[in-house]
Design an enzyme around this catalytic site. Structure first.
Site, PDB file in Angstrom:
ATOM      1  N   TYR A 381      -6.076  -1.236   3.872  1.00 35.87           N
ATOM      2  CA  TYR A 381      -6.189  -1.288   2.417  1.00 35.87           C
ATOM      3  C   TYR A 381      -7.609  -1.087   1.918  1.00 35.87           C
ATOM      4  CZ  TYR A 381      -1.346  -2.894   1.767  1.00 35.87           C
ATOM      5  OH  TYR A 381       0.281  -2.757   1.531  1.00 35.87           O
ATOM      6  N   PHE A 384      -8.766   2.287   1.901  1.00 34.81           N
ATOM      7  CA  PHE A 384      -8.325   3.139   0.896  1.00 34.81           C
ATOM      8  C   PHE A 384      -9.119   2.971  -0.352  1.00 34.81           C
ATOM      9  CE2 PHE A 384      -3.490   2.436   2.461  1.00 34.81           C
ATOM     10  CZ  PHE A 384      -3.733   3.352   3.503  1.00 34.81           C
ATOM     11  N   LYS A 390     -10.526   9.244  -6.129  1.00 36.28           N
ATOM     12  CA  LYS A 390      -9.100   8.776  -6.307  1.00 36.28           C
ATOM     13  C   LYS A 390      -9.006   8.045  -7.444  1.00 36.28           C
ATOM     14  CE  LYS A 390      -6.991   6.520  -3.138  1.00 36.28           C
ATOM     15  NZ  LYS A 390      -6.522   6.081  -2.035  1.00 36.28           N
ATOM     16  N   TYR A 391      -9.816   6.977  -7.548  1.00 38.43           N
ATOM     17  CA  TYR A 391      -9.501   5.831  -8.571  1.00 38.43           C
ATOM     18  C   TYR A 391     -10.029   6.099  -9.756  1.00 38.43           C
ATOM     19  CZ  TYR A 391      -7.698   3.239  -4.609  1.00 38.43           C
ATOM     20  OH  TYR A 391      -6.888   2.985  -3.451  1.00 38.43           O
ATOM     21  N   GLU A 449       5.246  -4.849  -5.220  1.00 41.06           N
ATOM     22  CA  GLU A 449       4.668  -4.509  -3.790  1.00 41.06           C
ATOM     23  C   GLU A 449       5.520  -5.539  -2.990  1.00 41.06           C
ATOM     24  OE1 GLU A 449       3.186  -3.828  -0.347  1.00 41.06           O
ATOM     25  OE2 GLU A 449       2.146  -2.900  -2.275  1.00 41.06           O
ATOM     26  N   ASP A 476      10.585  -4.378  -2.768  1.00 39.61           N
ATOM     27  CA  ASP A 476      10.745  -3.155  -2.629  1.00 39.61           C
ATOM     28  C   ASP A 476      11.036  -2.511  -4.129  1.00 39.61           C
ATOM     29  OD1 ASP A 476      11.631  -0.414  -1.922  1.00 39.61           O
ATOM     30  OD2 ASP A 476      11.758  -1.266   0.009  1.00 39.61           O
ATOM     31  N   MET A 477      10.377  -1.501  -4.338  1.00 38.74           N
ATOM     32  CA  MET A 477      10.609  -0.745  -5.599  1.00 38.74           C
ATOM     33  C   MET A 477      11.670  -0.285  -5.916  1.00 38.74           C
ATOM     34  SD  MET A 477       8.256   2.670  -5.108  1.00 38.74           S
ATOM     35  CE  MET A 477       6.914   1.726  -4.347  1.00 38.74           C
ATOM     36  N   GLU A 493       0.557   5.495  -5.768  1.00 38.63           N
ATOM     37  CA  GLU A 493      -0.300   6.392  -4.948  1.00 38.63           C
ATOM     38  C   GLU A 493       0.312   6.183  -3.504  1.00 38.63           C
ATOM     39  OE1 GLU A 493      -4.125   4.774  -3.689  1.00 38.63           O
ATOM     40  OE2 GLU A 493      -3.570   2.558  -3.976  1.00 38.63           O
ATOM     41  N   GLU A 502       5.079  10.768   2.959  1.00 39.51           N
ATOM     42  CA  GLU A 502       5.225   9.248   3.039  1.00 39.51           C
ATOM     43  C   GLU A 502       6.443   8.613   2.110  1.00 39.51           C
ATOM     44  OE1 GLU A 502       1.450   7.306   2.831  1.00 39.51           O
ATOM     45  OE2 GLU A 502       0.478   8.580   4.470  1.00 39.51           O
TER      46      GLU A 502
END
Length: 701
Positions: A381, A384, A390-391, A449, A476-477, A493, A502
């Site tokens: 993490y 990342f 990206k952010y 998350e 889990d979403m 993301e 992924e």
């Protein structure tokens, strides 16, 4: 979800360079500290290149080009090696056999002898070769450690294993076996061997295969090949007398020991065209051989290279290769200044953030992440979160979505719900909060998350940094219920190097019933791309993978995340699969009918080369004008979270400029996993790779 940060290499350790600070070689020599003068335009003959020489200092070679020297004419090799090191050279190239062991060929024997007498004389020479001392006497005073750390052995240049003269061929084969055996005996890491002109290498290849089969500690073979081709076609194709074709023929014959072969590419005064240079950049070039005759003299009397040769070196420096200076000293300043100049050039090479973040992982195979099946570690993490582009891009995308969704007149009265799906340690949560402040809109953020350890971080941050602004949902979403939340904006993301690899489609589809009517997803869409790839280095790494419990084809049917450096694309990338969220043809629950895909792509090869596989990329539209891309020609600046995804082939396939390359690609979905299958349909037909997911799957649970 980024996939470039899984740093475990599946293959064997990378080869350490001669003269490096670890493994097979250590830079014991003093390096040269170059103090460059003010920058000038580089050398025409006799003009300044911006390089003015410098003084030696006791600084190591860390971060500098490793430069060796060819001691072809040295009466005392031990003394020559010590002197070279004192002048800053990291290693030396030494002949393994004494010059008196050179065997004269038939042309030298004399043209007046009849055939029988000539053949007899050649066989007597062969017997003499075997009786003479194998090496120079000064070899015996060189320590074993020095052989291993500081020396590249030179195979005798007279050896012609594929000579049309039988006696010369037999003599050469016997001499090659003798010299290679001696090289293994003294523990050399690498040997230099000349590639014969014209590419007649059948017997040479067979001899190398036999030697490596019999000798467990066989040295690496650096095959010395001239760079220039005599003729280049208008279409970028290379004529049949191209040295690259000679090298390629040797590689094909020596397929079983491909990992033991490297190129020592001799730079010529007349450089080949860009297409030929680019093709060499996709080969395992271990060293550039620079004759001193290439160097010009600047106005201060120091050796420099022309602008064209400087530009060439800058291209090859990214391969982390070494440089060998060969030939007599042609400048009164001294032989050490060739090495100084090369290190000075190396220090001027340009490096961007993408290159610096990928340093050390060039052409290294990495397993794609499986964030649904595996929980990521904190260190992953953390890496990342280091990606600046990206952010910034996500923050701007959320800001634009908020401004478009909520008019200024409702900015104070309307509350926008944002769900960050796969929140990790919370970087996107933070960017959403910043975007809310910048847009002047009221927001509430739900951080979803499944990783219990990451949830702990989110809970702590929600208490200390985001009180009353963030709700943490530890699930889990795909298991969210409409009663848990109804979001106006999804932010995620979940992208991989190939866009959907992924399982972003499956993850977002599973949560789509929690997106309010008229809601938006960031990213809104993403497309994968595929391009035919030539990379001997990557193919070599793939073939080195071993697992006795798995079939031989397993690693040839597995996609790998690779920081591609030693490679080239034979044709531009083409789009493969596109996913949009919300899906354009979704059912009542917001899910699309199927996420399975199939496509057949045809490319036209823009240059001659070898097809080793296909390189996968993606681009993504986050929202409005904000996008992210890892396509080579459209790479977002400073975006380093993703390296390409490589789909290898079972066998390398030679391709000529103008050939059609056709590939079929499937995305297959089952109840428990997703996988890709691919098949080459032209210029030859190869079996379907990873049929039924037999070698690689991306698990849904």
């Amino acid at each position: 979800m980024s996939s470039s940060e899984k740093r475990d290499c599946n293959g064997a350790d990378k080869e350490e360079p001669i003269g490096s600070a670890s493994g097979s070689a250590t830079a014991a020599a003093e390096a040269v500290a170059v103090e460059p003068a003010k920058e000038d335009s580089a050398a025409d003959a006799g003009k300044s290149s911006g390089y003015s020489g410098g003084n030696r200092s006791k600084r190591g070679n860390s971060g500098r080009a490793l430069c060796g020297i060819d001691l072809a004419f040295c009466s005392d090799q031990k003394a020559g090696m010590l002197e070279a090191h004192s002048l800053g050279y990291a290693f030396v190239c030494l002949p393994l056999f004494h010059p008196r062991n050179v065997v004269r060929t038939g042309a030298d024997v004399g043209g007046h002898a009849d055939q029988e007498e000539e053949e007899g004389q050649r066989h007597r020479q062969l017997d003499q070769l075997r009786l003479l001392p194998a090496t120079r006497p000064d070899h015996l005073v060189i320590d074993s450690e020095d052989w291993t750390r500081f020396v590249v052995g030179k195979i005798s240049a007279w050896i012609r294993c594929d000579s049309s003269w039988e006696a010369e061929r037999l003599q050469s084969l016997a001499a090659l076996r003798q010299e290679l055996s001696w090289a293994a005996h003294i523990g050399l890491v690498a040997c230099l061997i000349d590639l014969p002109d014209g590419g007649r290498v059948s017997n040479l290849a067979r001899a190398l295969l036999a030697f490596h089969r019999a000798e467990r500690s066989a040295p690496l073979m650096w095959v010395r090949v001239p760079m220039a081709a005599e003729q280049v076609g208008d279409d970028g194709d290379i004529a049949s007398n191209d040295p690259w074709l000679w090298w390629h023929r040797l590689c094909r014959l020596c397929d079983l020991i491909l990992g033991q072969l490297g190129v020592a590419l001799e730079v010529t005064a007349d450089l080949p065209g860009p297409a030929a240079v680019q093709r060499w950049l996709a080969e395992p070039v271990k060293a550039l051989v620079l004759p001193t005759s290439l160097f010009l003299t600047n106005q201060s009397g120091y050796p420099v290279l022309s602008k064209a040769h400087q530009a060439l070196l800058m291209k090859f420096f990214r391969l982390q290769l070494q440089v060998i200076i060969t030939g007599s000293c042609r400048h009164e300043k001294g032989i050490e200044y060739y090495q100084q100049y090369i290190n000075w050039l190396y220090s001027r090479r340009s490096t961007d953030l993408y290159s610096s973040q990928g340093k050390g992982y060039e052409d290294t195979l990495q397993d794609p992440l499986q964030p649904l099946a595996d929980n990521l570690h904190s260190a992953t993490y953390q890496v990342f979160e280091m990606d600046p582009y990206k952010y910034r891009a996500y923050r701007e995308a959320v800001r634009q979505a908020l401004v478009e969704m909520v008019p200024d007149s409702e900015a104070e009265s309307r509350l926008v719900t944002i769900a960050v799906l796969g929140a990790g340690r919370g970087p996107l949560v933070q960017e959403c909060l910043i975007a809310g402040r910048q847009s002047g809109r009221r927001i509430r953020v739900f951080a979803v998350e499944k990783n219990g350890n990451a949830v702990n971080t989110l809970l702590n941050r929600s208490l200390s940094e985001w009180p009353d602004s963030v709700v943490v949902l530890p699930t889990d979403m795909r298991q969210l219920k409409p009663t848990d939340l109804q979001a106006d904006i999804f932010v995620s993301e979940l992208l991989g190097s190939f866009g959907d690899n992924e399982l972003s489609p499956e993850c977002l589809d599973g949560a789509m019933h929690c997106l309010a009517e008229g809601g938006v997803s960031i990213p809104m869409s993403y497309t994968s791309y595929l391009a035919p790839m030539h990379s001997s280095t990557v193919y070599k790494e793939v073939t080195r993978q071993r697992d006795p419990e798995k079939p031989y084809y397993t690693f040839l049917e597995t996609p790998y995340v690779v920081n591609l450096v030693n490679s080239e694309l034979l044709a531009p990338p083409q789009p493969v699969f596109t996913f949009r969220h919300p899906a354009e043809s979704a059912g009542p629950d917001g899910r699309p009918a199927s996420n399975e895909r199939y496509i057949e792509l045809t490319y036209r090869a823009e240059r001659t080369g070898v097809l080793h596989g296909f390189a996968g990329y993606f681009d993504s539209r986050l929202y409005g004008s904000v996008s992210m891309s890892i396509l080579p020609e459209d790479h977002s600046p400073d975006l380093f979270s993703w390296f390409p995804l490589v789909f290898p082939l079972h066998y390398p396939v030679p391709v000529k400029c103008g050939d059609a390359i056709t590939v079929a690609m499937w995305r297959v979905v089952s109840a428990t996993a997703v996988w890709y299958e691919w098949a080459l349909l032209a210029p030859v037909v190869l079996p379907i790779h990873n049929a039924g997911g037999r070698s690689f799957t991306i698990n849904l649970y």
